[in-house]
Design an enzyme around this catalytic site. Structure first.
Site, PDB file in Angstrom:
ATOM      1  N   ASP A  13      15.669  30.249  22.878  1.00 42.29           N
ATOM      2  CA  ASP A  13      14.268  30.622  22.231  1.00 42.29           C
ATOM      3  C   ASP A  13      14.085  32.176  21.797  1.00 42.29           C
ATOM      4  O   ASP A  13      13.158  32.708  22.368  1.00 42.29           O
ATOM      5  CB  ASP A  13      13.454  30.174  23.285  1.00 42.29           C
ATOM      6  CG  ASP A  13      13.399  28.803  23.470  1.00 42.29           C
ATOM      7  OD1 ASP A  13      13.859  27.903  22.808  1.00 42.29           O
ATOM      8  OD2 ASP A  13      12.884  28.481  24.673  1.00 42.29           O
ATOM      9  N   GLU A 186       7.605  23.111  16.135  1.00 45.40           N
ATOM     10  CA  GLU A 186       7.192  23.781  17.189  1.00 45.40           C
ATOM     11  C   GLU A 186       8.083  25.399  16.947  1.00 45.40           C
ATOM     12  O   GLU A 186       8.314  25.530  15.525  1.00 45.40           O
ATOM     13  CB  GLU A 186       7.909  23.476  18.389  1.00 45.40           C
ATOM     14  CG  GLU A 186       9.407  23.141  18.635  1.00 45.40           C
ATOM     15  CD  GLU A 186       9.987  22.511  19.469  1.00 45.40           C
ATOM     16  OE1 GLU A 186       9.449  22.509  20.721  1.00 45.40           O
ATOM     17  OE2 GLU A 186      11.160  22.029  19.647  1.00 45.40           O
TER      18      GLU A 186
END
Length: 544
Positions: A13, A186
């Protein structure tokens, strides 16, 4: 050239940021403490571990949290002399509900000190802070919908203004993007360029269908149109490509107006395509075509080698932590450690992390100077207080070694070297006590929560004296060994299946996990007597 992945091993991420001529990447740390890892570069090629902003329990208290909870998808940004870090602390995500609390901390210097957290919301995860040109700030995050009858649990990207003066979110909330046809929307980040707001999202789920998508609008609150080249980045159509699971991206602009995309990826091994090293970080070059960002080569496929900025030939001051893979086993050079900690200082290496909370009085560098003393605590299955320090496996070919002195008095006291994924999957070579044979070495295997002893009682060792423990990995396999003199190692047990230490292995349970393999030194005393073990050093060799 940029050689991908730039951050190998568990570095998922990525949120990339440039401040003047310094680049930073913040990555998720999940249940590992301290929280949020920040790496630094001058050229996008060479990266060094800089540190962790969340170093206090008042900022991040993960005690009791399940595996793969904790810090998800941080966002690092900068505005008017101040760094901003947004992060989610996930408390639970099993079943229909996800308890996800989003916070903000700030600092005037990237090294800290970082502020106490400001609570933002709990409506979903992957929050990101956008600093608009007029000075206003906006938070975006995905919205989680727990209702089983809803079209998707991923209910879109919500936008709300953040008031720095009031230290809270203010004004109306608006879902500005429901996602593309890929779904599972997301990981949002907002950008402004040439009259457009660009919303970058992760879609397809963080597995083999993962992708980066882009939408744009003239207004920050939409409506957003999806790019015609959707997805911008993915490896879902190329199952044999070396970089799989490509997605969750963020953009950065160089001083000379070149653009790059940082994104996560994974490298599977074996017939089952399992990713032992977890989700890693790679960088791709980006160009703009008709006001849309696309990869430099015009495809959606991540590349192993990417042209660096003009300054990309200059190295950082250090290259600690830079490792590379891709050579045959016979070519491995294990001379010279990638990582070595002798515990002679007043703290230990940044590469070593504990689980969920600081070690506090469970560890000491002063009780026996030159050694790390770990006081026995709960088992490797515990979500609460473990006495463990681990570092990421960053190469498929690794040799980890430690020297330990430990005098157990009963079978509840253990200390040694663990090959660790989470509380449900690990291998543990440890010193303990047997009522019949005295001090012994044995191995525990925990496979999806089912514990076993592959070599039974193990082997008897002298009642006193140091023991050298070693773990050697070769892609899908791992092997423990030990020595009583530091030189003449003997293998113990059969080769181990390293691939069970992966997110992919957990897919069979129907409940995802999101970390990677670690090697760790640790000590347990499940009698509660806090029997201590002394570690002289830990050394990890990897391919460089």
């Amino acid at each position: 050239m940029i050689q991908n992945p730039v951050l190998s091993g568990f570095h998922p991420d990525p949120s990339i940021l440039r401040v003047e001529d310094d680049y930073y990447i913040a990555t998720s740390t999940f249940e590992w403490f301290p929280g949020v890892q920040i790496n630094h570069s001058k050229d996008l090629v060479h990266w060094d571990l800089l540190g962790y902003p969340l170093t206090r329990v008042s900022q991040l208290n993960m005690i009791g949290e399940e595996d793969s909870c904790g810090v998800w998808a941080p966002c690092l940004s900068y505005d008017k002399g101040r760094f901003y870090l947004i992060y989610t602390d996930v408390k639970s995500f099993i079943g229909s509900f996800k308890d996800t609390h989003n916070y903000l901390v700030t600092a005037e210097d990237i090294h800290g000190p970082w502020s106490e957290p400001i609570y933002l919301n709990s409506s979903g995860f992957d929050p990101s802070l956008f600093h608009d040109r007029d000075g206003r700030k906006y938070l975006v995050n995905m919205v989680m919908d727990h209702r089983s009858y809803s079209a998707s649990k991923f209910a879109g990207i919500v936008l709300q203004e953040y008031s720095e003066a009031e230290r809270k979110l203010v004004g109306p909330k608006k879902v500005i993007f429901k996602g593309s046809h890929l779904g599972v929307t997301e990981g949002p980040h907002l950008y402004w360029k040439d009259g457009y707001y660009y919303l970058m999202t992760a879609e397809g789920g963080t597995g083999y269908h993962h992708a980066v998508t882009v939408a744009r609008s003239r207004n920050i609150d939409g409506p957003y149109e999806v790019a015609p080249n959707t997805p911008m980045l993915t490896s879902r159509y190329f199952p044999t490509h070396e970089l799989q699971k490509a997605g969750h991206g963020s953009l950065v602009e160089t001083p000379d107006h070149q653009w790059y995309l940082a994104h996560l990826c994974s490298r599977p091994v074996g017939q089952e395509r399992r990713c032992i090293l977890g989700r890693e970080t790679a960088i791709q070059k980006v160009k703009w075509v008709e006001d849309w960002p696309v990869l430099e080569d015009g495809t959606c496929l991540p590349q192993m080698e990417v042209a660096a900025p003009m300054a990309g030939n200059q190295k950082n001051n250090t290259e600690e932590g830079k490792v590379r893979d891709g050579v045959e086993a016979k070519e491995i050079d294990m001379s010279g450690p990638w990582f070595y900690e002798d515990f002679d200082g007043d703290t230990w290496s940044l590469h070593l992390q504990s689980l969920r909370i600081p070690l506090d009085d469970r560890a000491s560098l002063t009780d026996r100077p030159g050694w790390l003393r770990l006081y026995g605590a709960e088992s490797l299955n515990s979500h609460f207080t473990q006495s463990l320090l681990g570092c990421r496996q960053q190469s498929f070919y690794m040799e980890a070694e430690t020297k330990v002195e430990f005098q157990p008095e009963n079978f509840k006291q253990m200390a040694g070297l663990a090959y660790y994924y989470n509380t449900q999957c690990y291998y543990y070579l440890h010193i303990t006590w047997d009522d019949q044979f005295g001090r012994i070495l044995s191995i525990i295997k925990n496979d999806l929560g089912k514990g076993s002893y592959p070599i039974g009682m193990g082997v008897s060792i002298p009642e006193k004296g140091p023991v050298w423990l070693k773990l050697t990995t070769r892609k899908e396999t791992a092997q423990f060994s030990y020595a009583l003199d530091g030189e003449n190692y003997r293998e113990i047990g059969e080769p181990l299946d390293a691939t069970i230490l992966s997110d992919d292995y957990f897919d069979q349970t129907g409940h995802g996990m999101f970390t990677g393999a670690f090697v760790a030194i640790c000590c347990q005393d499940t009698s509660g007597e806090r029997k201590a073990a002394d570690f002289d050093w830990i050394r990890v060799n990897m391919i460089v």
